[in-house]
Scaffold this motif. Sequence first.
Motif, PDB file in Angstrom:
ATOM      1  N   LYS A 276       0.817  -1.216   0.000  1.00 29.58           N
ATOM      2  CA  LYS A 276       0.000   0.000   0.000  1.00 29.58           C
ATOM      3  C   LYS A 276       0.854   1.270   0.000  1.00 29.58           C
ATOM      4  O   LYS A 276       0.401   2.321  -0.439  1.00 29.58           O
ATOM      5  CB  LYS A 276      -0.920   0.016   1.217  1.00 29.58           C
ATOM      6  N   TYR A 277       2.075   1.159   0.523  1.00 30.66           N
ATOM      7  CA  TYR A 277       2.915   2.344   0.675  1.00 30.66           C
ATOM      8  C   TYR A 277       4.197   2.305  -0.133  1.00 30.66           C
ATOM      9  O   TYR A 277       4.927   3.300  -0.160  1.00 30.66           O
ATOM     10  CB  TYR A 277       3.306   2.532   2.155  1.00 30.66           C
ATOM     11  N   LEU A 278       4.490   1.158  -0.759  1.00 33.22           N
ATOM     12  CA  LEU A 278       5.800   0.967  -1.379  1.00 33.22           C
ATOM     13  C   LEU A 278       6.146   2.074  -2.367  1.00 33.22           C
ATOM     14  O   LEU A 278       7.198   2.716  -2.266  1.00 33.22           O
ATOM     15  CB  LEU A 278       5.854  -0.391  -2.078  1.00 33.22           C
ATOM     16  N   ARG A 279       5.255   2.321  -3.332  1.00 32.29           N
ATOM     17  CA  ARG A 279       5.549   3.336  -4.337  1.00 32.29           C
ATOM     18  C   ARG A 279       5.650   4.719  -3.706  1.00 32.29           C
ATOM     19  O   ARG A 279       6.566   5.492  -4.010  1.00 32.29           O
ATOM     20  CB  ARG A 279       4.456   3.327  -5.413  1.00 32.29           C
ATOM     21  N   THR A 280       4.719   5.038  -2.823  1.00 27.45           N
ATOM     22  CA  THR A 280       4.749   6.341  -2.150  1.00 27.45           C
ATOM     23  C   THR A 280       6.048   6.524  -1.374  1.00 27.45           C
ATOM     24  O   THR A 280       6.698   7.569  -1.461  1.00 27.45           O
ATOM     25  CB  THR A 280       3.552   6.469  -1.188  1.00 27.45           C
ATOM     26  N   THR A 281       6.437   5.504  -0.615  1.00 19.80           N
ATOM     27  CA  THR A 281       7.647   5.588   0.196  1.00 19.80           C
ATOM     28  C   THR A 281       8.892   5.791  -0.657  1.00 19.80           C
ATOM     29  O   THR A 281       9.718   6.673  -0.374  1.00 19.80           O
ATOM     30  CB  THR A 281       7.800   4.315   1.053  1.00 19.80           C
ATOM     31  N   LEU A 282       9.033   5.007  -1.714  1.00 23.64           N
ATOM     32  CA  LEU A 282      10.222   5.107  -2.562  1.00 23.64           C
ATOM     33  C   LEU A 282      10.322   6.473  -3.228  1.00 23.64           C
ATOM     34  O   LEU A 282      11.400   7.077  -3.299  1.00 23.64           O
ATOM     35  CB  LEU A 282      10.216   3.997  -3.612  1.00 23.64           C
ATOM     36  N   ILE A 284       8.908   9.283  -2.165  1.00 22.50           N
ATOM     37  CA  ILE A 284       9.172  10.275  -1.115  1.00 22.50           C
ATOM     38  C   ILE A 284      10.660  10.293  -0.773  1.00 22.50           C
ATOM     39  O   ILE A 284      11.268  11.358  -0.604  1.00 22.50           O
ATOM     40  CB  ILE A 284       8.324   9.983   0.140  1.00 22.50           C
ATOM     41  N   TRP A 285      11.266   9.116  -0.684  1.00 23.05           N
ATOM     42  CA  TRP A 285      12.692   9.051  -0.373  1.00 23.05           C
ATOM     43  C   TRP A 285      13.529   9.744  -1.448  1.00 23.05           C
ATOM     44  O   TRP A 285      14.481  10.467  -1.132  1.00 23.05           O
ATOM     45  CB  TRP A 285      13.126   7.594  -0.231  1.00 23.05           C
ATOM     46  N   VAL A 286      13.179   9.522  -2.700  1.00 23.54           N
ATOM     47  CA  VAL A 286      13.906  10.169  -3.801  1.00 23.54           C
ATOM     48  C   VAL A 286      13.783  11.692  -3.689  1.00 23.54           C
ATOM     49  O   VAL A 286      14.758  12.433  -3.838  1.00 23.54           O
ATOM     50  CB  VAL A 286      13.380   9.679  -5.164  1.00 23.54           C
ATOM     51  N   ILE A 287      12.564  12.153  -3.408  1.00 19.76           N
ATOM     52  CA  ILE A 287      12.313  13.599  -3.319  1.00 19.76           C
ATOM     53  C   ILE A 287      13.072  14.210  -2.145  1.00 19.76           C
ATOM     54  O   ILE A 287      13.708  15.264  -2.267  1.00 19.76           O
ATOM     55  CB  ILE A 287      10.804  13.876  -3.201  1.00 19.76           C
ATOM     56  N   TRP A 288      13.010  13.549  -0.979  1.00 19.69           N
ATOM     57  CA  TRP A 288      13.724  14.057   0.197  1.00 19.69           C
ATOM     58  C   TRP A 288      15.218  14.153  -0.070  1.00 19.69           C
ATOM     59  O   TRP A 288      15.860  15.143   0.278  1.00 19.69           O
ATOM     60  CB  TRP A 288      13.472  13.148   1.402  1.00 19.69           C
ATOM     61  N   LEU A 289      15.765  13.098  -0.668  1.00 25.11           N
ATOM     62  CA  LEU A 289      17.195  13.094  -0.952  1.00 25.11           C
ATOM     63  C   LEU A 289      17.570  14.244  -1.880  1.00 25.11           C
ATOM     64  O   LEU A 289      18.540  14.966  -1.639  1.00 25.11           O
ATOM     65  CB  LEU A 289      17.575  11.745  -1.578  1.00 25.11           C
ATOM     66  N   GLY A 290      16.775  14.433  -2.946  1.00 28.76           N
ATOM     67  CA  GLY A 290      17.064  15.491  -3.910  1.00 28.76           C
ATOM     68  C   GLY A 290      16.891  16.888  -3.345  1.00 28.76           C
ATOM     69  O   GLY A 290      17.702  17.791  -3.605  1.00 28.76           O
ATOM     70  N   ARG A 428       3.778   7.232  11.440  1.00 31.25           N
ATOM     71  CA  ARG A 428       4.039   8.600  10.989  1.00 31.25           C
ATOM     72  C   ARG A 428       5.440   9.065  11.380  1.00 31.25           C
ATOM     73  O   ARG A 428       6.184   9.615  10.561  1.00 31.25           O
ATOM     74  CB  ARG A 428       2.984   9.556  11.555  1.00 31.25           C
ATOM     75  N   ALA A 429       5.821   8.832  12.630  1.00 27.66           N
ATOM     76  CA  ALA A 429       7.154   9.259  13.082  1.00 27.66           C
ATOM     77  C   ALA A 429       8.246   8.470  12.371  1.00 27.66           C
ATOM     78  O   ALA A 429       9.294   9.023  12.005  1.00 27.66           O
ATOM     79  CB  ALA A 429       7.276   9.088  14.598  1.00 27.66           C
ATOM     80  N   LEU A 430       8.006   7.171  12.148  1.00 27.57           N
ATOM     81  CA  LEU A 430       8.989   6.361  11.435  1.00 27.57           C
ATOM     82  C   LEU A 430       9.101   6.812   9.979  1.00 27.57           C
ATOM     83  O   LEU A 430      10.207   6.888   9.431  1.00 27.57           O
ATOM     84  CB  LEU A 430       8.608   4.883  11.498  1.00 27.57           C
ATOM     85  N   GLY A 431       7.954   7.118   9.370  1.00 28.29           N
ATOM     86  CA  GLY A 431       7.972   7.604   7.989  1.00 28.29           C
ATOM     87  C   GLY A 431       8.746   8.900   7.868  1.00 28.29           C
ATOM     88  O   GLY A 431       9.548   9.080   6.944  1.00 28.29           O
ATOM     89  N   MET A 432       8.540   9.802   8.823  1.00 26.16           N
ATOM     90  CA  MET A 432       9.276  11.060   8.817  1.00 26.16           C
ATOM     91  C   MET A 432      10.752  10.823   9.135  1.00 26.16           C
ATOM     92  O   MET A 432      11.647  11.438   8.536  1.00 26.16           O
ATOM     93  CB  MET A 432       8.669  12.021   9.848  1.00 26.16           C
ATOM     94  N   GLY A 436      13.786  11.646   6.674  1.00 26.15           N
ATOM     95  CA  GLY A 436      14.822  12.565   7.116  1.00 26.15           C
ATOM     96  C   GLY A 436      16.202  11.936   7.063  1.00 26.15           C
ATOM     97  O   GLY A 436      17.196  12.608   6.769  1.00 26.15           O
ATOM     98  N   SER A 437      16.251  10.642   7.336  1.00 25.04           N
ATOM     99  CA  SER A 437      17.533   9.934   7.274  1.00 25.04           C
ATOM    100  C   SER A 437      18.044   9.835   5.843  1.00 25.04           C
ATOM    101  O   SER A 437      19.207  10.132   5.569  1.00 25.04           O
ATOM    102  CB  SER A 437      17.370   8.530   7.865  1.00 25.04           C
ATOM    103  N   LEU A 438      17.153   9.415   4.919  1.00 28.22           N
ATOM    104  CA  LEU A 438      17.567   9.291   3.519  1.00 28.22           C
ATOM    105  C   LEU A 438      17.968  10.641   2.932  1.00 28.22           C
ATOM    106  O   LEU A 438      18.887  10.732   2.118  1.00 28.22           O
ATOM    107  CB  LEU A 438      16.425   8.685   2.704  1.00 28.22           C
ATOM    108  N   CYS A 439      17.286  11.688   3.350  1.00 28.12           N
ATOM    109  CA  CYS A 439      17.595  13.000   2.782  1.00 28.12           C
ATOM    110  C   CYS A 439      18.988  13.466   3.184  1.00 28.12           C
ATOM    111  O   CYS A 439      19.612  14.270   2.489  1.00 28.12           O
ATOM    112  CB  CYS A 439      16.537  14.031   3.177  1.00 28.12           C
TER     113      CYS A 439
END
Length: 495
Positions: A276-282, A284-290, A428-432, A436-439
């Motif tokens: 349910k979250y795989l695509r969203t998570t991946l 989001i990680w790309v966006i945060w990193l960039g 929510r906190a883990l997602g954030m 934040g870690s990947l970014c």
Amino acid sequence: MTAKQTEPVTIVSLRELNLGTPEPQPRESKTFTVEEAVETIGFGRFHIALFLIMGSTGVAEAMEIMLIAVVSPAIRCEWQLENWQVALVTTMVFFGYMVFSVLFGLLADRYGRWKILFISFLWGAYFSLLTSFSPSYIWFVFLRTMVGCGVSGHSQGLIIKTEFLPTKYRGYMLPLSQVFWLAGSLLIIGLASVVVPTIGWRWLIRIASIPGIILIMAFKFIPESARFNVSTGNTQAALATLERIAKMNRSVMPEGKLVEPILEKRGRFADLLDAKYLRTTLQIWVIWLGISFAYYGVILASAELLERDLVCGSRSESEVAVTVGVLEESQSPCYCHMFAPSDYRTMIISTIGEIALNPLNILGINFLGRRLSLSITMGCTALFFLLLNICTSSAGLIGFLFMLRALVAANFNTIYIYTAEVYPTAMRALGMGTSGSLCRIGAMVAPFISQVLMSASFLGALCLFASVCVVCAISAFTLPIETKGRALQVSDVGI
């Protein structure tokens, strides 16, 4: 005969009628959820206090992060550092941030947002003070890494704000938190312009730790998230918090009993990668990193352009000759040049740009939606990175840096809001935290592009920044979930 035949039927019918009559049942009591309570109570004095205290965490975080940019010339000269050594300081700060961001996110989903926020501020303030007594470059790098570990927990302040704000106010109040980051950035630059030339960079670090210490004492006025409390089964604490908010706001609670499902499985990394979250998570990680790569790239590039005078892509041959002569005389491999007052003014002007697009960013987030707004600002960021290569006057350079700071700040605003809204309470906190870690990977790479590659190939560095921004713009545009006007989810039901 007929009467005798019908009499028993009549008796049976009366009995059936009597047995079929239901006994009076008690009326079902009304119930409500935390989401319904937050919406019913509405916006008021509690949220203003929450905004001021939790928003001020951005002041402390900005001062700690921006500190490296303003003291880098001083430590470069004091310890005779090369370019890669200066870049390594920033990289290690973000390495600590990256590692502990995930850890604090896991702990916050299991033990509470408030506790982790409090611990992270104690940690950050303690090691920040120790940094001012660093006897060597190695100690300085180690202690700033520990500061980065502490600062990584500051994002829990944004989660607390998000979980207490009514839906229609999130898109307006959360972007305004950028004011606090701006205040912290301006404060550290202003202090550096006065403190570093007079009493030195060590006193600047000591002064910069004061806001964090003050905030630690102010945290007692902020309660634990009611959404977190109900997710752990602590309904009474959640109810007491909501009643306190209603009293402060001079509002009323919804009628009935507070009822929420207890979430046994909280803060599991595997949930982020569920179907349910795989695509969203991946994405989001790309966006945060960039975004982080571009944001800290702009900050460090601004300092580098001023310190090393890399206007129009390279220095002139005469300037190179002068520099080489100075280096030979001092027998030092470093380029030693302290910021002039005009350099601090330029940094202040470009930093003010972070708030310039805030009104438009707020309108975009609330009317265009989070996804489209983010894709537009990321595309514009890529464009302005390329415009930096145009040979222009000092005023033109300041103008380009001003717009870049405005755009990268808008990017951060939007992705912070989107990430806090898209995940349910249980993660929510883990997602954030993981975002934040990947970014921070982007933030760790940025110093070597802004402070090393930019000296060798100015256009190459700018093209790299622009390319990453284009990838992020596409990723933002194709995100599968739009969170504008969407209630915060308690679990993954309805996602």
